[in-house]
Design an enzyme around this catalytic site. Structure first.
Site, short mmCIF file in Angstrom:
data_model
loop_
_atom_site.label_atom_id
_atom_site.label_comp_id
_atom_site.label_asym_id
_atom_site.label_seq_id
_atom_site.Cartn_x
_atom_site.Cartn_y
_atom_site.Cartn_z
N CYS A 100 0.88 -1.16 0.00
CA CYS A 100 0.00 0.00 0.00
C CYS A 100 0.92 1.20 0.00
O CYS A 100 1.57 1.48 1.00
CB CYS A 100 -0.91 0.04 1.23
SG CYS A 100 -1.84 1.59 1.30
N SER A 113 -1.07 1.90 4.79
CA SER A 113 -0.76 0.51 5.17
C SER A 113 -1.97 -0.39 4.98
O SER A 113 -2.18 -1.31 5.77
CB SER A 113 -0.28 0.47 6.62
OG SER A 113 -1.27 1.05 7.45
#
Ligand code: FE
Length: 198
Positions: free
Chosen positions: A106, A110
């Site tokens: 990502c 996250s």
């Protein structure tokens, strides 16, 4: 998930604690309930659920096809029970093959398939991983111990709040005689992120 690139008092951990404190103070949740939830994601859900999903896909071609078609409905078939999909709008499973290797990241923050892999490892949230997974993924993988052959195509999948990715690793050689339970034990979290081969 929000874009948290900053540290200190703006870090996700500090902000999460602040939100928790506020919710507890307002009587909206009990601290023990939050602890129980975290514990469940740490120990019960992940990455065991993901490993079981992988083992099922290795042994049941029809399930594998449904899983690759649309992740969450297929995973629900396994009956993990509550909260399997409450944090994931859509789960896309990417299958590693002889010629294609998949890697999940990502870049914004996250985002991670919590529902099947539990809590993300600390390095997954690090700025270095998030940027290098896109900029120099082969070098990053090599440093993590995975030397990808030049002829293998590397595909990097950038997660978001709407779409989470999970890798379906290749079944290791010599596991033909193992049942689902034994296979589940062979699947690692890192292989489902794509930084490891089994
Ligand atoms: Fe994110």
């Amino acid at each position: 998930m929000t874009a948290d690139r900053r540290q200190g008092s703006d870090s996700p951990a500090v902000r999460t604690e602040a939100v928790e404190a506020l919710l507890v103070e307002r009587g909206l949740v009990q601290s023990a309930a939050v602890d129980a939830l975290v514990e469940r994601y740490e120990q019960d859900i992940g990455p065991l659920r993901g490993a079981r999903v992988v083992a099922e896909a290795w042994t049941d071609p029809a399930f594998r096809a449904r899983l690759l078609e649309d992740g969450m409905p297929a995973i629900r078939e396994l009956g993990f029970g509550d909260n399997t999909d409450s944090h994931v709008a859509r789960l896309v499973v990417k299958e590693n093959t002889e010629s294609v290797h998949n890697l999940v990241v990502c870049t914004l923050c996250s985002c991670y398939p919590w529902a099947v892999l539990g809590l993300p490892p600390a390095w997954y949230k690090s700025p270095a991983y998030r940027s290098r997974a896109v900029r120099e993924p082969r070098l990053l993988l090599a440093e993590l111990g995975l030397d990808l052959e030049p002829e293998v195509e590397l595909r990097v999948w950038d997660s978001s709040a709407e779409v989470r990715y999970m890798v379906l690793p290749r079944r290791p050689e010599g596991t033909g005689g193992l049942d689902v339970e034994e296979l589940t034990a062979r699947v690692t979290r890192d292989s489902m992120i794509g930084v490891e081969r089994l």
